[in-house]
Design a protein around this motif. Structure first.
Motif, PDB file in Angstrom:
ATOM      1  N   THR A 146      -3.228  -1.553  -9.496  1.00  0.00           N
ATOM      2  CA  THR A 146      -3.722  -0.867  -8.105  1.00  0.00           C
ATOM      3  C   THR A 146      -4.892  -0.825  -7.451  1.00  0.00           C
ATOM      4  N   ARG A 147      -5.687  -0.687  -8.254  1.00  0.00           N
ATOM      5  CA  ARG A 147      -7.299  -0.687  -7.202  1.00  0.00           C
ATOM      6  C   ARG A 147      -7.766  -2.110  -6.936  1.00  0.00           C
ATOM      7  N   SER A 148      -7.244  -3.320  -7.756  1.00  0.00           N
ATOM      8  CA  SER A 148      -7.140  -4.433  -7.662  1.00  0.00           C
ATOM      9  C   SER A 148      -6.680  -4.923  -6.626  1.00  0.00           C
ATOM     10  N   GLU A 149      -5.378  -4.380  -6.671  1.00  0.00           N
ATOM     11  CA  GLU A 149      -4.841  -4.841  -5.288  1.00  0.00           C
ATOM     12  C   GLU A 149      -4.891  -4.682  -4.214  1.00  0.00           C
ATOM     13  N   LEU A 150      -6.365  -2.996  -3.708  1.00  0.00           N
ATOM     14  CA  LEU A 150      -6.798  -2.497  -2.805  1.00  0.00           C
ATOM     15  C   LEU A 150      -7.555  -3.332  -2.206  1.00  0.00           C
ATOM     16  N   LEU A 151      -7.761  -3.264  -3.319  1.00  0.00           N
ATOM     17  CA  LEU A 151      -9.911  -4.246  -3.148  1.00  0.00           C
ATOM     18  C   LEU A 151      -9.302  -5.571  -2.510  1.00  0.00           C
ATOM     19  N   ILE A 200       0.996  -1.561  -0.218  1.00  0.00           N
ATOM     20  CA  ILE A 200      -0.380   0.135   0.550  1.00  0.00           C
ATOM     21  C   ILE A 200       0.738   1.195   0.201  1.00  0.00           C
ATOM     22  N   HIS A 201       1.968   1.127   0.835  1.00  0.00           N
ATOM     23  CA  HIS A 201       2.817   2.633   1.193  1.00  0.00           C
ATOM     24  C   HIS A 201       3.490   2.987  -0.237  1.00  0.00           C
ATOM     25  N   HIS A 202       4.025   1.668  -0.876  1.00  0.00           N
ATOM     26  CA  HIS A 202       4.479   1.673  -2.121  1.00  0.00           C
ATOM     27  C   HIS A 202       3.678   2.507  -3.280  1.00  0.00           C
ATOM     28  N   ARG A 203       2.536   1.665  -3.459  1.00  0.00           N
ATOM     29  CA  ARG A 203       1.441   2.164  -4.509  1.00  0.00           C
ATOM     30  C   ARG A 203       1.002   3.764  -3.401  1.00  0.00           C
ATOM     31  N   LEU A 204       0.907   3.994  -2.629  1.00  0.00           N
ATOM     32  CA  LEU A 204       0.674   5.291  -2.417  1.00  0.00           C
ATOM     33  C   LEU A 204       2.242   5.998  -3.029  1.00  0.00           C
ATOM     34  N   PHE A 205       3.172   5.996  -2.864  1.00  0.00           N
ATOM     35  CA  PHE A 205       4.355   7.145  -3.249  1.00  0.00           C
ATOM     36  C   PHE A 205       4.241   7.327  -4.710  1.00  0.00           C
ATOM     37  N   SER A 206       4.316   5.919  -5.124  1.00  0.00           N
ATOM     38  CA  SER A 206       5.573   5.387  -7.247  1.00  0.00           C
ATOM     39  C   SER A 206       3.762   5.842  -7.757  1.00  0.00           C
ATOM     40  N   GLU A 207       2.407   5.758  -7.001  1.00  0.00           N
ATOM     41  CA  GLU A 207       2.177   5.965  -8.320  1.00  0.00           C
ATOM     42  C   GLU A 207       0.359   7.478  -7.756  1.00  0.00           C
ATOM     43  N   ILE A 208      -0.192   6.537  -6.470  1.00  0.00           N
ATOM     44  CA  ILE A 208      -1.215   7.457  -6.528  1.00  0.00           C
ATOM     45  C   ILE A 208      -0.982   9.097  -5.345  1.00  0.00           C
ATOM     46  N   GLU A 209      -0.240   9.509  -5.154  1.00  0.00           N
ATOM     47  CA  GLU A 209       0.367  10.601  -4.658  1.00  0.00           C
ATOM     48  C   GLU A 209       0.962  11.434  -6.505  1.00  0.00           C
ATOM     49  N   LEU A 210       1.240  10.641  -7.284  1.00  0.00           N
ATOM     50  CA  LEU A 210       1.182  11.380  -8.507  1.00  0.00           C
ATOM     51  C   LEU A 210       0.188  11.753  -9.256  1.00  0.00           C
ATOM     52  N   GLY A 211      -1.040  10.949  -9.272  1.00  0.00           N
ATOM     53  CA  GLY A 211      -1.771  10.949 -10.204  1.00  0.00           C
ATOM     54  C   GLY A 211      -2.521  10.539 -11.392  1.00  0.00           C
ATOM     55  N   ILE A 212      -1.831   8.753 -10.230  1.00  0.00           N
ATOM     56  CA  ILE A 212      -1.148   8.168 -11.032  1.00  0.00           C
ATOM     57  C   ILE A 212      -2.144   6.797 -10.487  1.00  0.00           C
ATOM     58  N   PHE A 213      -4.001   6.128 -11.395  1.00  0.00           N
ATOM     59  CA  PHE A 213      -4.236   5.478 -10.480  1.00  0.00           C
ATOM     60  C   PHE A 213      -4.290   4.531 -12.225  1.00  0.00           C
TER      61      PHE A 213
END
Length: 231
Positions: free
Chosen positions: A173-178, A156-169
């Motif tokens: 990643t959504r499937s992993e979080l779900l 989760i932390h990695h996806r937040l800072f390598s993608e989501i914080e940068l506006g990459i959705f």
């Protein structure tokens, strides 16, 4: 109406979401474009993350407190920090602040209590999930908070800072979080999920698995509006 101060930039995507949420809510309530005055201080997220990484808490308190002082100097009558993780030092910042601060954690715990929830899952940055600053106000209200497994927290932390914080959705990643949320529903028996990072509602946009996903940005903005228009 009181002038709103927003300490943003931590990160930028959710800061713009705060602005949209507040304006949209006022559009829904008022017909004559009675928008509040909003002052935004967009802080440097790299400076913030460096202080967190080296656990420079005293320096972080001084740094965040200085930004709140700037908002006050610019005319803000109260302020919020548009991010969950900095709330690890919220009490210390509030003690230094010349204006009232509204806590995203406290407001979320109040909302959960109103919804009569009992056991909630928490997703967020690794620091948010590892620390107890989220658990405490929920425990005080008779609720419990559980977090994902260690390997899930790392993902989760990695996806937040390598993608989501940068506006990459990404759909992947959504499937992993779900998948993580579903495991917590099945194994931990949670009855709600706290989206404890203000970027998470940008990718997890609706409730799933028959439980509410608590959008901390929306909850915080609701409290901002209430405080703004209160006498």
């Amino acid at each position: 109406m009181k002038t709103i101060g927003i300490l943003g930039g931590l990160g930028p995507e959710s800061t713009s979401d705060y602005y949209r949420e507040i304006i949209s809510a006022f559009n829904a309530q008022y017909t004559e474009r009675a928008y509040p005055e909003i002052i935004i201080y967009s802080a440097n997220i790299n400076e913030f993350m460096h202080m967190v990484k080296i656990s420079a808490w005293d320096k972080l308190i001084e740094w965040l407190g200085g930004k709140i002082q700037c908002l006050h100097n610019a005319g803000a009558e109260f302020a919020v920090i548009a991010s969950n993780t900095p709330h690890i030092v919220f009490d210390e910042i509030q003690a230094l602040s010349p204006i009232p601060l509204l806590s995203i954690v406290e407001q979320t715990s109040k909302k959960a209590q109103q919804m009569r929830l009992g056991k909630l899952g928490l997703l967020g940055t690794k620091l948010t999930m590892e620390s107890d600053f989220y658990r405490k106000p929920f425990m005080q209200k008779g609720m419990s908070v559980v977090v994902p497994a260690e390997n899930e927290q790392t993902l989760i932390h990695h996806r937040l800072f390598s993608e989501i914080e940068l506006g990459i959705f990404k759909d992947s990643t959504r499937s992993e979080l779900l998948d993580i949320a579903k495991r917590m529903v099945d194994q931990d028996k949670i009855d709600a999920l706290i989206l404890g990072c203000t970027e998470l509602p940008l990718i997890l946009t609706k409730n799933e698995f028959g439980i509410p996903f608590l959008n901390t940005t929306a909850i915080h903005c609701e409290s901002i509006i209430e405080y703004c228009i209160a006498d």
